[in-house]
Scaffold this active site. Structure first.
Site, PDB file in Angstrom:
ATOM      1  N   GLU A  98       0.516   5.288   0.606  1.00  0.00           N
ATOM      2  CA  GLU A  98      -0.365   6.328   1.118  1.00  0.00           C
ATOM      3  C   GLU A  98       0.102   7.711   0.678  1.00  0.00           C
ATOM      4  O   GLU A  98       1.174   7.858   0.077  1.00  0.00           O
ATOM      5  CB  GLU A  98      -0.445   6.209   2.646  1.00  0.00           C
ATOM      6  CG  GLU A  98      -1.053   4.872   3.054  1.00  0.00           C
ATOM      7  CD  GLU A  98      -1.262   4.716   4.553  1.00  0.00           C
ATOM      8  OE1 GLU A  98      -0.739   5.535   5.337  1.00  0.00           O
ATOM      9  OE2 GLU A  98      -1.961   3.759   4.939  1.00  0.00           O
ATOM     10  N   CYS A 141     -10.776  -3.333  -4.058  1.00  0.00           N
ATOM     11  CA  CYS A 141      -9.828  -4.365  -4.519  1.00  0.00           C
ATOM     12  C   CYS A 141     -10.584  -5.617  -4.961  1.00  0.00           C
ATOM     13  O   CYS A 141     -10.204  -6.277  -5.932  1.00  0.00           O
ATOM     14  CB  CYS A 141      -8.820  -4.690  -3.423  1.00  0.00           C
ATOM     15  SG  CYS A 141      -7.684  -3.320  -3.118  1.00  0.00           S
ATOM     16  N   GLU A 146      -3.170  -4.545  -3.004  1.00  0.00           N
ATOM     17  CA  GLU A 146      -3.710  -5.466  -4.012  1.00  0.00           C
ATOM     18  C   GLU A 146      -3.808  -4.791  -5.370  1.00  0.00           C
ATOM     19  O   GLU A 146      -3.443  -5.356  -6.399  1.00  0.00           O
ATOM     20  CB  GLU A 146      -5.107  -5.953  -3.611  1.00  0.00           C
ATOM     21  CG  GLU A 146      -5.164  -6.737  -2.319  1.00  0.00           C
ATOM     22  CD  GLU A 146      -5.440  -5.863  -1.105  1.00  0.00           C
ATOM     23  OE1 GLU A 146      -4.871  -4.757  -1.010  1.00  0.00           O
ATOM     24  OE2 GLU A 146      -6.214  -6.298  -0.233  1.00  0.00           O
ATOM     25  N   CYS A 201     -10.231  -4.873   0.526  1.00  0.00           N
ATOM     26  CA  CYS A 201     -11.355  -3.931   0.614  1.00  0.00           C
ATOM     27  C   CYS A 201     -12.284  -4.115  -0.591  1.00  0.00           C
ATOM     28  O   CYS A 201     -11.964  -4.827  -1.547  1.00  0.00           O
ATOM     29  CB  CYS A 201     -10.840  -2.494   0.668  1.00  0.00           C
ATOM     30  SG  CYS A 201     -10.302  -1.871  -0.934  1.00  0.00           S
ATOM     31  N   ASN A 248       0.832  -1.200   0.000  1.00  0.00           N
ATOM     32  CA  ASN A 248       0.000   0.000   0.000  1.00  0.00           C
ATOM     33  C   ASN A 248       0.869   1.254   0.000  1.00  0.00           C
ATOM     34  O   ASN A 248       1.936   1.296   0.621  1.00  0.00           O
ATOM     35  CB  ASN A 248      -1.019  -0.002   1.152  1.00  0.00           C
ATOM     36  CG  ASN A 248      -0.412  -0.208   2.519  1.00  0.00           C
ATOM     37  OD1 ASN A 248       0.591  -0.889   2.665  1.00  0.00           O
ATOM     38  ND2 ASN A 248      -1.025   0.384   3.527  1.00  0.00           N
ATOM     39  N   CYS A 267      -4.306   0.743  -2.347  1.00  0.00           N
ATOM     40  CA  CYS A 267      -4.119  -0.519  -1.631  1.00  0.00           C
ATOM     41  C   CYS A 267      -3.060  -1.393  -2.315  1.00  0.00           C
ATOM     42  O   CYS A 267      -2.864  -1.313  -3.533  1.00  0.00           O
ATOM     43  CB  CYS A 267      -5.416  -1.308  -1.611  1.00  0.00           C
ATOM     44  SG  CYS A 267      -6.720  -0.556  -0.648  1.00  0.00           S
TER      45      CYS A 267
HETATM   46  N1  THU Z   1      -5.291  -1.335   2.546  1.00  0.00           N
HETATM   47  C1  THU Z   1      -4.779  -2.165   1.602  1.00  0.00           C
HETATM   48  O1  THU Z   1      -3.637  -1.999   1.148  1.00  0.00           O
HETATM   49  N2  THU Z   1      -5.546  -3.173   1.153  1.00  0.00           N
HETATM   50  C2  THU Z   1      -6.826  -3.411   1.570  1.00  0.00           C
HETATM   51  O2  THU Z   1      -7.498  -4.254   1.006  1.00  0.00           O
HETATM   52  C3  THU Z   1      -7.363  -2.697   2.728  1.00  0.00           C
HETATM   53  C4  THU Z   1      -6.615  -1.471   3.118  1.00  0.00           C
HETATM   54  C5  THU Z   1      -4.473  -0.207   2.996  1.00  0.00           C
HETATM   55  C6  THU Z   1      -4.994   1.141   2.581  1.00  0.00           C
HETATM   56  C7  THU Z   1      -4.391   2.044   3.617  1.00  0.00           C
HETATM   57  O3  THU Z   1      -3.084   2.385   3.213  1.00  0.00           O
HETATM   58  C8  THU Z   1      -4.283   1.160   4.849  1.00  0.00           C
HETATM   59  O4  THU Z   1      -4.414  -0.179   4.408  1.00  0.00           O
HETATM   60  C9  THU Z   1      -5.337   1.434   5.917  1.00  0.00           C
HETATM   61  O5  THU Z   1      -6.606   1.376   5.369  1.00  0.00           O
END
Ligand code: THU
Length: 160
Positions: A64, A115, A75, A112, A62, A73
């Site tokens: 940010e 994804c 994925e 999520c 991920n 994310c």
């Molecule tokens: N996140 C992912 O990388 N994948 C997911 O399926 C759920 C959330 C990340 C996004 C963000 O950087 C952190 O987790 C908190 O939500």
């Protein structure tokens, strides 16, 4: 009125060593990728690894941003990279892991909704189900196909 029942199928493994060997390898690649997460805001480090039909493993983490909505994310970082770099190679499997301050999350790391939607699109694109391996301290879940994650998905055929 019709009453219908949908079933989802999930396998649970109590430890990494119980997984089939290729799933173990993929999950270890996801765990390694989680170390490259850029997650200064959530401090929630996610790693994803994809197995392509040519045997290649593509990993992502991920990423940010100070403008929170601009992050992506793990994925989707991996899926978009794989689909743009190897547009003719189907994705066979994805492993996902997540770490917080206590290490790998207790319960399986769930992709999520967005994804899940991209996983469905990738399955349709390559006409191939994607095996989904979700890492957790207590147990690891394995699903055969994104339909088990996102029933009633919006699919390309819904545009017709
Ligand atoms: N996140 C992912 O990388 N994948 C997911 O399926 C759920 C959330 C990340 C996004 C963000 O950087 C952190 O987790 C908190 O939500």
């Amino acid at each position: 009125m019709r009453r219908k029942e949908l079933r989802i199928k999930v396998c649970e493994y109590d430890a990494l060593e119980e997984l089939p060997e290729s799933d173990q390898k993929l999950l270890l690649a996801a765990r390694k990728a989680s170390n490259n997460a850029y997650a200064p805001y959530s401090k929630f480090c996610v790693g994803a690894a994809l197995l392509l039909e040519n045997g290649e493993i593509i990993a992502g983490s991920n990423q940010e941003n100070a403008d929170f909505t601009d992050g992506l994310c793990a994925e989707r970082v991996a899926l978009f990279y794989a689909n743009s770099t190897y547009p003719d190679k189907a994705v066979k499997a994805i492993a996902v892991t997540a770490k917080n301050a206590n290490g790998i999350v207790e319960f399986p790391a769930q992709p999520c909704g967005s994804c899940r939607q991209v996983l469905v699109e990738t399955e349709v694109r390559y006409s191939k189900q994607i095996r989904i391996i979700m890492d957790g301290q207590k147990y690891i879940q394995v699903l055969d196909g994104a339909d088990n994650l996102l029933p009633f998905a919006f699919k390309p055929s819904d545009l017709e």
